[in-house]
Design a protein around this motif. Structure first.
Motif, PDB file in Angstrom:
ATOM      1  N   SER A  74      -6.206-119.179   2.559  1.00 39.67           N
ATOM      2  CA  SER A  74      -5.486-117.704   2.075  1.00 39.67           C
ATOM      3  C   SER A  74      -6.661-117.629   1.019  1.00 39.67           C
ATOM      4  CB  SER A  74      -3.993-118.541   1.408  1.00 39.67           C
ATOM      5  OG  SER A  74      -4.327-119.685   0.329  1.00 39.67           O
ATOM      6  N   ALA A  75      -7.825-118.374   0.688  1.00 38.50           N
ATOM      7  CA  ALA A  75      -8.582-117.743  -0.044  1.00 38.50           C
ATOM      8  C   ALA A  75      -9.097-116.754  -0.655  1.00 38.50           C
ATOM      9  CB  ALA A  75      -9.559-119.225  -0.138  1.00 38.50           C
ATOM     10  N   MET A  76      -8.811-115.812   0.623  1.00 40.71           N
ATOM     11  CA  MET A  76      -9.223-114.753   0.715  1.00 40.71           C
ATOM     12  C   MET A  76      -8.849-113.583   0.359  1.00 40.71           C
ATOM     13  SD  MET A  76     -12.340-114.234   0.903  1.00 40.71           S
ATOM     14  CE  MET A  76     -13.070-112.417   1.701  1.00 40.71           C
ATOM     15  N   ARG A  77      -7.443-113.714  -0.116  1.00 41.43           N
ATOM     16  CA  ARG A  77      -6.103-113.211  -0.966  1.00 41.43           C
ATOM     17  C   ARG A  77      -6.314-112.728  -2.255  1.00 41.43           C
ATOM     18  NH1 ARG A  77      -1.243-113.689  -3.009  1.00 41.43           N
ATOM     19  NH2 ARG A  77      -0.933-115.769  -2.857  1.00 41.43           N
ATOM     20  N   GLY A  97       4.946-122.432  12.833  1.00 38.80           N
ATOM     21  CA  GLY A  97       4.588-120.998  13.250  1.00 38.80           C
ATOM     22  C   GLY A  97       4.227-120.107  11.912  1.00 38.80           C
ATOM     23  N   GLY A  98       3.918-118.884  12.622  1.00 40.13           N
ATOM     24  CA  GLY A  98       3.566-117.726  10.827  1.00 40.13           C
ATOM     25  C   GLY A  98       2.782-118.305  10.233  1.00 40.13           C
ATOM     26  N   VAL A  99       1.736-118.961  11.065  1.00 40.98           N
ATOM     27  CA  VAL A  99       0.442-118.995   9.464  1.00 40.98           C
ATOM     28  C   VAL A  99      -0.180-118.254   8.938  1.00 40.98           C
ATOM     29  CG1 VAL A  99      -1.340-120.065   8.924  1.00 40.98           C
ATOM     30  CG2 VAL A  99      -0.088-121.392  10.310  1.00 40.98           C
ATOM     31  N   GLY A 137       3.034-114.122  14.550  1.00 33.80           N
ATOM     32  CA  GLY A 137       4.876-114.404  14.273  1.00 33.80           C
ATOM     33  C   GLY A 137       5.566-114.832  13.621  1.00 33.80           C
ATOM     34  N   ILE A 138       6.589-114.888  14.070  1.00 32.54           N
ATOM     35  CA  ILE A 138       8.330-115.943  13.518  1.00 32.54           C
ATOM     36  C   ILE A 138       8.328-117.356  13.792  1.00 32.54           C
ATOM     37  CG2 ILE A 138      10.729-116.261  12.867  1.00 32.54           C
ATOM     38  CD1 ILE A 138      10.431-112.392  14.009  1.00 32.54           C
ATOM     39  N   SER A 139       8.516-118.143  12.765  1.00 32.93           N
ATOM     40  CA  SER A 139       9.157-118.761  12.835  1.00 32.93           C
ATOM     41  C   SER A 139      10.355-119.512  11.748  1.00 32.93           C
ATOM     42  CB  SER A 139       8.023-120.302  13.425  1.00 32.93           C
ATOM     43  OG  SER A 139       8.316-121.431  12.834  1.00 32.93           O
ATOM     44  N   THR A 140      11.562-120.074  12.094  1.00 30.16           N
ATOM     45  CA  THR A 140      12.384-120.190  11.626  1.00 30.16           C
ATOM     46  C   THR A 140      13.629-121.244  12.158  1.00 30.16           C
ATOM     47  OG1 THR A 140      13.966-118.507  12.114  1.00 30.16           O
ATOM     48  CG2 THR A 140      12.673-117.884  10.420  1.00 30.16           C
ATOM     49  N   ALA A 141      14.924-121.745  11.980  1.00 30.47           N
ATOM     50  CA  ALA A 141      15.336-122.812  12.803  1.00 30.47           C
ATOM     51  C   ALA A 141      16.075-122.001  13.237  1.00 30.47           C
ATOM     52  CB  ALA A 141      16.117-123.319  11.562  1.00 30.47           C
ATOM     53  N   ALA A 142      16.502-120.255  12.920  1.00 29.44           N
ATOM     54  CA  ALA A 142      17.767-120.040  13.899  1.00 29.44           C
ATOM     55  C   ALA A 142      16.437-118.889  15.389  1.00 29.44           C
ATOM     56  CB  ALA A 142      17.949-118.629  13.305  1.00 29.44           C
ATOM     57  N   VAL A 143      15.277-118.786  14.626  1.00 20.77           N
ATOM     58  CA  VAL A 143      14.506-117.587  15.435  1.00 20.77           C
ATOM     59  C   VAL A 143      12.963-118.162  16.271  1.00 20.77           C
ATOM     60  CG1 VAL A 143      14.420-115.949  15.216  1.00 20.77           C
ATOM     61  CG2 VAL A 143      13.860-115.295  17.147  1.00 20.77           C
ATOM     62  N   TYR A 182      -1.348-111.297   5.159  1.00 22.55           N
ATOM     63  CA  TYR A 182      -0.831-112.228   3.794  1.00 22.55           C
ATOM     64  C   TYR A 182      -1.306-113.226   4.774  1.00 22.55           C
ATOM     65  CZ  TYR A 182       2.177-114.298   0.606  1.00 22.55           C
ATOM     66  OH  TYR A 182       2.346-115.573  -0.477  1.00 22.55           O
ATOM     67  N   SER A 183      -1.523-114.757   3.402  1.00 19.34           N
ATOM     68  CA  SER A 183      -0.924-116.175   3.626  1.00 19.34           C
ATOM     69  C   SER A 183      -1.075-116.805   2.558  1.00 19.34           C
ATOM     70  CB  SER A 183      -2.007-117.080   4.923  1.00 19.34           C
ATOM     71  OG  SER A 183      -1.564-118.144   4.821  1.00 19.34           O
TER      72      SER A 183
END
Length: 527
Positions: free
Chosen positions: A84-87, A309-311, A295-301, A77-78
């Motif tokens: 994301s067009a193929m979604r 990150g996390g495209v 992966g993961i990309s937040t202010a916390a981790v 998913y994106s």
């Protein structure tokens, strides 16, 4: 012509600039190499294809590959507008990433054509015929692989065996799908005749280049797509019986696991049939961006070395993909509460930490999927654990195009040969080897649906499920995708493709240069 003509000169340049070392890293000065002076030794000839294991594939791999094959198939998913067009099956010929992916495949073909047609005339008298033959075999392998992607993504495309044939007449027709497949078969056969045999052992540094077995394995896959089941079965069995490749974590390599497949120290392991070889050489487009985009990309981790990150994220449709006890689940998808004790992350934007527990669904970041991709996600740079990183936060972790687990599943499916079920001992041995490595019990009889599901589980996020959907009856594929929740954790969304969505539009800018792309394909005359 589909960007082909712009890459004719680039192909020659790529040959001149190809790296010299077996590890793909030692590139010669870009302003000091000529075709006539460069290929004087075996080492120089052997290096001619090195750039074709990374840079020529970059724009195909960087976003396009996952945006089509994984988002399109419903595995990923994106919500990012560029991927994301193929979604919702709205990708069209004006899309920048479609154009990038198309151009990269033709760049591979152009460079392969240059090596196939001209390298033999540009080597010194001290070059071994065997080394020259192997290098040309690699070029045939790469051309076949690029065409295999083109024909499955776009259908009818032009067959170009020598780019210089079309310099003065760049507007040419596409050729029939069956002719493109015939070229692919011929090229893999040419590769089989020329490539060296290998036994992929624990010396991983010697495994980067493709071998005779690699070409046989890829040709077995082509035969499967063409439903040439006897040929696919025989060739797959031949590779299996050669013992060149082995399952990492299977009976032959018991000290490793499925998760080890995707770690930097295991690049070019015993299971790798063909993998892209990324290099942090200081140039943009030489290394892999998967660790950042997954992966993961937040202010916390964050698991990314970049500021974002996390495209891409897993789709809601894969949440229940794996059975209880399947070890692939933990190594493919990061769920809230999962622990990764050896993965290094950045906490609160400032503190590096080895080992972490995945945050709650609301805090996982990325695309609002509530889960994150683990496969190909290695975390922030951590010495030998993740390998080097470049200025764009890209890394050297290989990307699989094919690995031995898939060949085993090809063997099982080719043995089934379109039948209802099979209890053939050899087919079960191949199929169950993949399941057993995943921690699952053996089956005593298998159907196509069993194999189809096992392929999705084993190869999830590796770019194969879209093509699997494309080779089953359209009504069945449409029903599968129409039933997928292609939204995020908060909003369920459903989209139904029509038959035209299974092949991509030609890039608009290439159609404007060559309107013949839109004409009916014509037969190709093979000499």
């Amino acid at each position: 012509m589909k960007r082909i003509y712009r890459v004719i000169t680039m192909a020659v340049a790529c040959i001149m600039l190809a790296s010299c070392a077996e590890d793909f890293t030692n590139r010669p000065p870009e302003d000091a190499i000529t075709l006539d002076s460069y290929y004087a030794t075996d080492e120089q000839v052997a290096s001619a294809t090195n750039g074709m294991y990374s840079r020529t594939w970059f724009q195909f791999h960087n976003k396009f590959f996952f945006a089509v094959a994984e988002v399109g198939s419903g595995n990923m998913y994106s919500g990012s507008s560029d991927v994301s067009a193929m979604r919702n099956f709205s990708l069209n010929g004006s899309d920048a990433e479609l154009n990038a992916g198309w151009g990269a495949l033709w760049a591979n073909i152009a460079q392969a054509n240059s090596i196939i047609n001209f390298l033999a005339d540009r080597v010194g008298p001290g070059v071994s015929p065997a080394v020259l033959d192997n290098t040309i075999g690699e070029a045939y392998f790469m051309r076949a692989t690029a065409y295999f992607y083109l024909v499955r993504l776009w259908g009818a495309v032009p067959i170009i065996e020598n780019n210089l044939d079309y310099v003065t007449a760049p507007q040419i027709n596409t050729n029939r799908v069956e002719d493109v497949y015939h070229l692919i078969e011929m090229d893999y056969q040419a590769a089989i005749e020329r490539l060296v045999e290998k036994n992929r052992g624990s010396n991983y540094s010697a495994n980067g280049h493709v071998s005779k077995g690699s070409a046989k394995a890829m040709l077995a896959k082509v035969y499967l797509y063409e439903q040439k089941y006897p040929e696919a079965k025989a060739l797959a069995a031949e590779v299996i019986n050669s013992n060149e490749f082995k399952l990492l974590g299977g009976d032959q390599v018991p000290g490793k696991t499925f998760g080890d497949l995707f770690t930097y120290p295991n690049n070019n392991n015993e299971e790798s049939i063909f993998a892209l070889q990324w290099v942090t050489d200081g140039n943009y487009g030489s290394a892999s961006n998967c660790n950042t985009q997954f992966g993961i990309s937040t202010a916390a981790v964050t698991t990314s070395n970049a500021s974002y990150g996390g495209v891409f994220a897993p789709s809601q449709d894969v949440i229940d993909l794996y059975d209880a006890g399947d070890v692939r689940k933990h190594e493919t998808i990061m769920f809230p509460g999962d622990s990764y004790p050896n993965m290094k992350v950045m906490v609160n934007g400032t503190t590096p930490q080895v080992g972490f527990t995945v945050p709650s669904a609301a805090d996982i970041g990325g695309q609002g999927a509530g889960i994150a991709i683990k496969k190909y996600c290695q975390g922030i740079v951590n010495g030998n654990a993740t390998g080097p990183i470049d200025a764009w936060a890209m890394m050297e972790n290989n990307t699989y195009i094919m690995r031995y687990a898939e060949l085993l599943l090809i063997h099982a499916e080719a043995t089934l040969a379109g039948g209802g079920s099979t209890s053939d001992a050899a087919a079960l041995e191949s199929f169950n080897a993949v399941r057993n490595r995943a921690g699952l019990a053996s089956l005593t009889s298998i159907t196509f649906d069993d194999i189809f599901l096992e392929r999705r589980r084993e190869l999830c996020f590796e770019g194969d499920f879209w093509f699997d959907l494309g080779r089953i009856p359209r009504a069945e594929a449409t029903a599968i995708m129409a039933a997928q929740n292609r939204g995020n954790q908060w909003t369920a969304e459903y989209f139904t493709p029509d038959s035209s969505d299974f092949l991509l539009d030609y890039p608009d800018n290439e159609v404007s240069k060559n309107p013949k792309l839109l004409e009916d394909p014509v037969p190709y005359s093979f000499d």
